[in-house]
Scaffold this motif. Structure first.
Motif, PDB file in Angstrom:
ATOM      1  N   GLU A   1     -14.763  17.649 -16.887  1.00  0.00           N
ATOM      2  CA  GLU A   1     -13.877  16.518 -17.141  1.00  0.00           C
ATOM      3  C   GLU A   1     -14.482  15.628 -18.221  1.00  0.00           C
ATOM      4  N   PRO A   2     -13.680  15.197 -19.193  1.00  0.00           N
ATOM      5  CA  PRO A   2     -14.202  14.297 -20.229  1.00  0.00           C
ATOM      6  C   PRO A   2     -14.622  12.967 -19.618  1.00  0.00           C
ATOM      7  N   HIS A   3     -15.575  12.299 -20.276  1.00  0.00           N
ATOM      8  CA  HIS A   3     -16.080  11.013 -19.790  1.00  0.00           C
ATOM      9  C   HIS A   3     -15.477   9.879 -20.622  1.00  0.00           C
TER      10      HIS A   3
ATOM     11  N   ARG B   1     -13.512   7.995 -25.405  1.00  0.00           N
ATOM     12  CA  ARG B   1     -13.505   9.269 -24.696  1.00  0.00           C
ATOM     13  C   ARG B   1     -14.589  10.183 -25.248  1.00  0.00           C
ATOM     14  N   HIS B   2     -15.421  10.718 -24.365  1.00  0.00           N
ATOM     15  CA  HIS B   2     -16.476  11.647 -24.754  1.00  0.00           C
ATOM     16  C   HIS B   2     -16.183  13.019 -24.154  1.00  0.00           C
ATOM     17  N   PRO B   3     -16.532  14.068 -24.867  1.00  0.00           N
ATOM     18  CA  PRO B   3     -16.284  15.411 -24.332  1.00  0.00           C
ATOM     19  C   PRO B   3     -17.210  15.720 -23.160  1.00  0.00           C
TER      20      PRO B   3
ATOM     21  N   LYS C   1     -20.504  14.455 -32.731  1.00  0.00           N
ATOM     22  CA  LYS C   1     -19.412  15.076 -33.488  1.00  0.00           C
ATOM     23  C   LYS C   1     -18.274  15.465 -32.545  1.00  0.00           C
ATOM     24  N   GLY C   2     -18.630  15.940 -31.358  1.00  0.00           N
ATOM     25  CA  GLY C   2     -17.590  16.280 -30.391  1.00  0.00           C
ATOM     26  C   GLY C   2     -16.744  15.073 -30.023  1.00  0.00           C
ATOM     27  N   THR C   3     -17.394  13.925 -29.913  1.00  0.00           N
ATOM     28  CA  THR C   3     -16.671  12.685 -29.611  1.00  0.00           C
ATOM     29  C   THR C   3     -15.759  12.302 -30.768  1.00  0.00           C
ATOM     30  N   GLU C   4     -16.308  12.368 -31.982  1.00  0.00           N
ATOM     31  CA  GLU C   4     -15.525  11.992 -33.169  1.00  0.00           C
ATOM     32  C   GLU C   4     -14.330  12.912 -33.373  1.00  0.00           C
ATOM     33  N   ASP C   5     -14.516  14.209 -33.091  1.00  0.00           N
ATOM     34  CA  ASP C   5     -13.451  15.184 -33.333  1.00  0.00           C
ATOM     35  C   ASP C   5     -12.500  15.318 -32.145  1.00  0.00           C
ATOM     36  N   GLY C   6     -12.842  14.693 -31.019  1.00  0.00           N
ATOM     37  CA  GLY C   6     -11.971  14.747 -29.862  1.00  0.00           C
ATOM     38  C   GLY C   6     -11.912  16.105 -29.176  1.00  0.00           C
ATOM     39  N   VAL C   7     -13.010  16.864 -29.211  1.00  0.00           N
ATOM     40  CA  VAL C   7     -13.014  18.172 -28.549  1.00  0.00           C
ATOM     41  C   VAL C   7     -13.156  17.985 -27.043  1.00  0.00           C
TER      42      VAL C   7
ATOM     43  N   ALA D   1     -23.041  10.180 -23.066  1.00  0.00           N
ATOM     44  CA  ALA D   1     -22.206  10.455 -21.890  1.00  0.00           C
ATOM     45  C   ALA D   1     -23.006  11.334 -20.947  1.00  0.00           C
ATOM     46  N   PRO D   2     -22.721  11.287 -19.658  1.00  0.00           N
ATOM     47  CA  PRO D   2     -23.457  12.122 -18.704  1.00  0.00           C
ATOM     48  C   PRO D   2     -23.291  13.606 -19.020  1.00  0.00           C
TER      49      PRO D   2
END
Length: 400
Positions: A188-190, A197-199, A277-283, A315-316
């Motif tokens: 689940e995203p954080h 929103r973090h992946p 990068k995952g956060t920035e790209d919304g993955v 993020a955790p």
């Protein structure tokens, strides 16, 4: 002037005319010919002659020539391979193939069934069952518990027929494998307090040779088949081949990857950038590879803890997956314990499980860590990877 002289003059004139014509043709051709090609500094041509004889092959029409090996002190830059993206198999299809691969493949099952098929079990038969379970790395404690409960069932229920004993063995083995354990991946995203929103982030750990990098590539394919967007982080910066291998898997799955600019870079920084990068790209999911570490090297294990801490600043970490080779037996148990202490393992991936006599490690490693086997690798193919199914595993052992 005589006729002979006239003929001689005519012949001589014709000869002179022919020479003049020949010279004119040569001059015209020279004027029309293109200038000789000049050497370009960005191209290198292989020398002919002795170098060709020494091993520099010349291509014939329709043939390709393999590059000569680099000499000491030289470096060779290879063009990146273009890998066509493959459509991953659905999870349902993987589970079906899991059952097919496991069915009748394990020597543990054959050893147990050879004893049970004798009917009424003698004391020597019980000893043989114990040896088979111990050889399969079920573990001393778990083996003792299983045989004690199985003996009780056989005696109380008066089981004599091999089919009845097999059914009782199946029930006891299934209890040991612990089907009630939660084997899902929690991805689940954080969402932070500021609404960012973090992946979901997954850290994959394990020693060299267990199939860790390959497991990451296969897991990415599973998640893509579930319509998740994935980003890989190549934090194994001490082995150049690991990054290249992961890049190939990323191409096959059609996902992006974050790599270090140089070998030996700080693994924690690569992991941090991957999550960023995952956060920035919304993955949806970021999976981070780590160097294969021996459990007796405290410095490297400390570094693994650092990677997890740095990832957790954003993020955790949702999952820490430990990749174990099913054939390593009790040595894999020690690895599991140390990684569990350092990284807080949440799930186990067992590779090379098909046809292994060491399938009992499923039981022993779950008992040692208190965490479930979540995925298993069953072959070399890109989709020979599936969620662990306790019932399918036990049924394969007892031939149900």
């Amino acid at each position: 002037m005589t006729s002979e002289m006239i003929i001689a003059l005519v012949v001589g004139g014709l000869a002179v005319a022919a020479v003049v014509a020949f010279l004119l043709v040569r001059v015209n051709k020279a004027k029309q010919a293109p200038p000789a090609p000049q050497a370009r500094p960005d191209l290198v041509t292989a020398p002919a002659g002795d170098d060709v004889a020494a091993g520099t092959a010349q291509a014939q029409p329709g043939e390709s020539v393999a590059a000569a090996p680099a000499q000491p002190g030289e470096s060779v830059a290879a063009a990146p391979a273009q890998v066509e993206r493959e459509a991953p198999e659905s999870v349902g299809g993987r589970l079906r193939r899991l059952r097919e691969r496991l069915a009748g493949s394990g020597s543990l099952g054959r050893a147990l069934l050879s004893v049970i098929s004798r009917g009424k079990l003698s004391e020597s038969d019980w000893v043989e069952l114990e040896e088979a379970l111990l050889t399969a790395d079920v573990g001393v404690e778990a083996t003792g518990e299983l045989l004690e409960r199985l003996r009780r069932r056989v005696q109380v229920d008066g089981l004599v027929e091999s089919a009845a004993v097999r059914a009782a063995l199946r029930a006891e083995l299934l209890e040991l494998v612990a089907p009630q354990m939660d084997r899902t991946l929690h991805l689940e995203p954080h969402v932070a307090e500021d609404g960012q929103r973090h992946p979901a982030s997954v850290l994959v750990v394990g020693v060299n040779g267990t199939g860790k990098t390959t497991t990451i590539g296969k897991l990415a394919r599973v998640l893509v088949a579930e319509d998740k967007t994935v980003l890989l982080g190549a934090a194994d910066t001490f082995r150049a081949a690991a990054s290249q291998q992961l890049e190939t898997w990323a191409s096959r799955a059609g996902v992006e990857i974050v790599t270090a600019e140089r070998d030996g870079a700080d693994p924690a920084s690569v992991a941090f950038e991957a999550v960023k990068k995952g956060t920035e790209d919304g993955v949806d999911v970021v999976i981070v590879d780590t160097a294969g570490r021996l459990q007796n090297k405290a410095g490297l294990m400390d570094e693994l803890g650092k990677v997890k801490r740095v990832m957790s600043r954003q993020a955790p970490v949702c999952e820490v997956l430990l990749v174990l080779d099913a054939t390593t037996g009790q040595n894999g148990m020690r690895q599991a314990q140390v990684f569990g202490e350092v990284a807080g393992v949440t799930g186990i991936v067992l590779t090379k499980l098909d046809g292994s006599a060491k399938g009992g490690i499923v039981v022993s490693v779950q008992r040692a860590l208190g965490v479930p086997v979540k995925y298993v690798g069953l072959g070399e193919g890109p989709d020979d990877f599936a969620p662990f199914d306790p019932e399918a595993f036990v049924d394969a052992i007892v031939g149900a």
